[in-house]
Design a protein around this motif. Structure first.
Motif, short mmCIF file in Angstrom:
data_model
loop_
_atom_site.label_atom_id
_atom_site.label_comp_id
_atom_site.label_asym_id
_atom_site.label_seq_id
_atom_site.Cartn_x
_atom_site.Cartn_y
_atom_site.Cartn_z
N PRO A 1 0.82 -1.22 0.00
CA PRO A 1 0.00 0.00 0.00
C PRO A 1 0.86 1.26 0.00
CG PRO A 1 -0.83 -1.56 1.60
CD PRO A 1 0.47 -2.11 1.11
N HIS A 2 0.43 2.23 -0.81
CA HIS A 2 1.18 3.48 -0.88
C HIS A 2 0.27 4.64 -0.48
CE1 HIS A 2 -0.89 4.12 -4.71
NE2 HIS A 2 -0.39 2.98 -5.18
N LEU A 3 0.84 5.82 -0.45
CA LEU A 3 0.07 6.98 0.02
C LEU A 3 -1.16 7.22 -0.85
CD1 LEU A 3 2.82 9.60 1.00
CD2 LEU A 3 1.48 8.13 2.51
N LEU B 1 3.06 3.50 2.09
CA LEU B 1 2.34 4.13 3.20
C LEU B 1 3.11 4.03 4.51
CD1 LEU B 1 -0.18 5.28 4.59
CD2 LEU B 1 -1.25 3.03 4.36
N PHE B 2 3.71 2.86 4.76
CA PHE B 2 4.37 2.68 6.05
C PHE B 2 5.88 2.53 5.91
CE2 PHE B 2 -0.03 1.32 7.19
CZ PHE B 2 -0.29 2.41 8.01
N ALA B 3 6.44 3.27 4.96
CA ALA B 3 7.90 3.34 4.90
C ALA B 3 8.39 3.86 6.24
CB ALA B 3 8.32 4.28 3.78
N PRO B 4 9.49 3.29 6.75
CA PRO B 4 10.06 3.84 8.00
C PRO B 4 10.41 5.32 7.81
CG PRO B 4 11.15 1.79 7.35
CD PRO B 4 10.25 2.17 6.22
N ARG B 5 10.42 6.06 8.90
CA ARG B 5 10.60 7.51 8.84
C ARG B 5 11.75 7.96 7.93
NH1 ARG B 5 9.20 12.39 11.94
NH2 ARG B 5 11.27 13.27 12.07
N PRO B 6 12.96 7.39 8.10
CA PRO B 6 14.06 7.88 7.25
C PRO B 6 13.80 7.64 5.76
CG PRO B 6 14.88 6.41 9.01
CD PRO B 6 13.38 6.34 9.04
N GLU B 7 13.17 6.51 5.46
CA GLU B 7 12.89 6.21 4.05
C GLU B 7 11.83 7.15 3.51
OE1 GLU B 7 11.77 2.11 3.21
OE2 GLU B 7 11.06 2.75 1.24
N LEU B 8 10.82 7.44 4.34
CA LEU B 8 9.77 8.37 3.92
C LEU B 8 10.38 9.73 3.58
CD1 LEU B 8 6.74 9.00 3.59
CD2 LEU B 8 6.69 9.65 6.01
N LYS B 9 11.30 10.16 4.43
CA LYS B 9 11.95 11.46 4.23
C LYS B 9 12.73 11.46 2.91
CE LYS B 9 14.98 14.66 6.71
NZ LYS B 9 14.19 15.84 7.06
N LYS B 10 13.44 10.38 2.69
CA LYS B 10 14.26 10.28 1.48
C LYS B 10 13.38 10.29 0.21
CE LYS B 10 17.59 7.14 -0.01
NZ LYS B 10 18.03 5.79 0.32
N PHE C 1 7.02 16.34 4.60
CA PHE C 1 7.40 15.13 5.34
C PHE C 1 6.82 15.15 6.76
CE2 PHE C 1 10.60 13.55 8.46
CZ PHE C 1 10.30 12.20 8.34
N GLU C 2 6.99 16.26 7.44
CA GLU C 2 6.52 16.32 8.83
C GLU C 2 4.99 16.22 8.90
OE1 GLU C 2 8.23 15.83 11.36
OE2 GLU C 2 10.27 16.30 10.69
N ARG C 3 4.33 16.82 7.91
CA ARG C 3 2.86 16.80 7.93
C ARG C 3 2.34 15.37 7.73
NH1 ARG C 3 -0.93 16.23 9.31
NH2 ARG C 3 -2.91 17.34 9.33
N ILE C 4 2.95 14.66 6.78
CA ILE C 4 2.51 13.27 6.54
C ILE C 4 2.84 12.41 7.75
CG2 ILE C 4 2.90 11.20 5.14
CD1 ILE C 4 3.35 12.98 2.74
N GLN D 1 0.09 19.19 -4.09
CA GLN D 1 -1.13 18.36 -4.09
C GLN D 1 -1.08 17.28 -3.02
OE1 GLN D 1 -2.48 16.90 -8.01
NE2 GLN D 1 -1.38 18.63 -8.86
N ILE D 2 0.09 16.72 -2.80
CA ILE D 2 0.19 15.69 -1.75
C ILE D 2 -0.04 16.34 -0.39
CG2 ILE D 2 1.67 13.95 -0.68
CD1 ILE D 2 3.08 13.64 -3.41
N TYR D 3 0.55 17.52 -0.21
CA TYR D 3 0.37 18.24 1.06
C TYR D 3 -1.12 18.46 1.33
CZ TYR D 3 1.11 21.64 4.78
OH TYR D 3 1.10 22.30 5.99
N GLN D 4 -1.79 18.93 0.30
CA GLN D 4 -3.21 19.26 0.40
C GLN D 4 -4.05 18.04 0.85
OE1 GLN D 4 -4.79 20.61 -3.37
NE2 GLN D 4 -6.26 21.92 -2.32
N ALA D 5 -3.61 16.86 0.41
CA ALA D 5 -4.36 15.65 0.74
C ALA D 5 -4.26 15.30 2.22
CB ALA D 5 -3.88 14.48 -0.12
N PHE D 6 -3.27 15.87 2.90
CA PHE D 6 -3.08 15.55 4.32
C PHE D 6 -3.45 16.71 5.23
CE2 PHE D 6 -0.75 12.18 2.35
CZ PHE D 6 -0.92 11.12 3.23
N ALA D 7 -3.46 17.92 4.69
CA ALA D 7 -3.58 19.10 5.54
C ALA D 7 -5.01 19.62 5.59
CB ALA D 7 -2.66 20.19 5.01
N SER D 8 -5.29 20.43 6.60
CA SER D 8 -6.57 21.13 6.69
C SER D 8 -6.58 22.27 5.66
CB SER D 8 -6.74 21.72 8.09
OG SER D 8 -5.79 22.75 8.27
#
Ligand code: TRP
Length: 431
Positions: free
Chosen positions: A16-18, A213-222, A279-282, A247-254
């Motif tokens: 599964p991905h974002l 979706l559940f990449a470990p934090r360092p991998e998500l950042k990369k 990254f921090e928002r996701i 667009q990705i930001y928008q999908a997670f943010a208010s």
């Protein structure tokens, strides 16, 4: 009357991905928490066989997807969460629907047509490398949906055509055999239906541009650092239009967060800084789920047990419904009916439950047909109310209730087809 039913599946062919999360898992979980909603969510592993012939990958993906949905908040007590291949009624229904679906309709299905077009462009036979499985894909999907008479099917835009085909199948079947199926509707989350991937195209395993979706934090950042941007320097105003990052930001943010981010773009935020913010928002949303995901991935037996319990719930619906559909199309026990349809309808129409008290002071019920033939006999209940509850349960759940009531019924009642026909006739008399 009864609750609104939502149903959706994910093909067990990847991690599964974002995009899956935003487009499918998150809205599905949210919908499942609404009151008055009955939700069916399943792992479409029969569908996976169309694309994948690596057994280990199918198994791995099934676990990953199950763990993702559970980690994202799907409550298996509250919803029906199951694996498609644990419900053998689905392939059976697929055949019934196959027989009411025009071949020409399937010729026009996008996934099949895309393969044909690709072959033609390469000067190959139109059907080169195309399996009958790919061709039949929409019928299997129709069976998934119609098996549970789902009203709404949350899917991505690319799946709308399949839902329309399922509607057509429902109509074709109903037209021939009477009203059995509810024609479903696609439910699209307008604002977040598709998420762009790393390269700006739709996030999809087929483009190899996904963020797990559940990449470990360092991998998500990369991975987020690798999202394609233009070459505008820090300090230069940036366009939100067509920006995958935005667009990705928008999908997670208010809405407020998104407006502030748009302002930062106009003010010339550096891409590196924008990526850190994304990254921090996701991660804020995902981190708690990630912990649960990691636990489930190391406890596959727990996941397996939940899926088994879910399949039992699904089959409590599918088994009696399929028995009714078999009756409807004429796959019937030879002993239960006269040859002519209407005569049979009249005969079973008068079936009824009788409640009475015996000398032992207990309360009983039985189900008899018009000729007085005993179809079902209860054991004694302490009160008429308890007997009534059991009757109501049988009326509502059909044959599936018999298992649950086993200790309260006499052994050796009539065969399932006769019972089902009698219950159907009473239901249609009431309607
Ligand atoms: N075809 C869907 C997809 O690839 C998965 C799927 C299978 C599905 N059966 C379904 C979705 C029934 C909704 C309803 O995304």
């Amino acid at each position: 009357m009864s609750a609104v039913r939502f149903l959706t599946g994910i093909t067990t062919s990847g991690t599964p991905h974002l995009g899956n999360y935003v487009g499918s898992i998150r809205p599905a979980v949210a919908a499942s928490l609404r009151p008055g909603v009955e939700s069916y969510y399943f792992l479409a592993d029969y569908h996976a066989l169309i694309k994948i012939d690596e057994p280990a990958r199918i198994q791995r993906s099934t676990l990953e997807i199950a763990a993702s949905w559970l980690a994202a908040g799907l409550d298996p007590e509250r919803v029906v969460f199951y694996r498609q291949s644990d419900v053998p009624e689905i392939p059976e229904l697929t055949w019934f629907l196959t027989c009411v679906t025009g071949k020409g309709v399937l010729n026009r299905a996008h996934a099949y047509k895309a393969s044909v077009d690709k072959n033609l462009a390469a000067d190959l036979d139109p059907d080169a490398e195309v399996t009958a499985g790919l061709f039949m894909y929409p019928v299997l999907m129709g069976a998934d949906i119609l098996m549970f008479n789902a009203h709404h099917v949350p899917v991505g835009r690319d799946q709308i055509q399949h839902i329309e085909m399922a509607r057509d199948m429902a109509h074709s079947f109903n037209h021939r055999y009477g009203e059995h199926f509810v024609p479903p509707l696609a439910a699209i989350e307008e604002s977040v239906a598709t998420l762009p991937g790393l390269d700006g195209r739709k996030m999809s395993k087929s483009y190899d541009n996904t963020i797990p979706l559940f990449a470990p934090r360092p991998e998500l950042k990369k991975l987020i650092a690798g999202i394609k941007t233009d070459s505008r320097a820090p300090g230069e105003a940036k366009s939100t239009e067509g920006s995958a990052l935005f667009q990705i930001y928008q999908a997670f943010a208010s809405a407020e967060e998104t407006a502030a981010f748009a302002q930062d773009f106009a003010n010339g935020i550096a891409w590196g800084e924008a990526k850190d913010r994304l990254f921090e928002r996701i991660d804020r949303e995902i981190a708690p789920m990630r912990a649960r995901y990691e636990w489930l991935m190391t406890h596959p037996q727990e996941v397996e047990a939940m899926l088994h319990a879910g399949a039992a719930k699904a089959r409590a619906v599918a088994t009696p419904f399929m028995a009714r559909l078999r009756q409807a199309v004429g796959l019937r026990s030879l002993g239960t009916t006269s040859a002519s349809g209407p005569a049979k309808a009249a005969k079973v129409a008068a079936a009824s439950f009788k409640q009475y008290r015996e000398k032992d002071g207990q309360f009983y019920f039985k189900l008899v047909d018009a000729k007085g033939t005993l179809l079902l006999q209860s054991l004694g209940f302490a009160s008429p109310k308890e007997a009534g509850v059991a009757i109501a349960q049988i009326k509502q759940d059909g044959l599936a209730a018999l298992d649950a009531l086993r200790g309260q019924l006499a052994e050796g009642h009539a065969n399932p087809d006769a019972l089902q026909a009698a219950l159907d006739s009473m239901a249609s008399e009431q309607a």
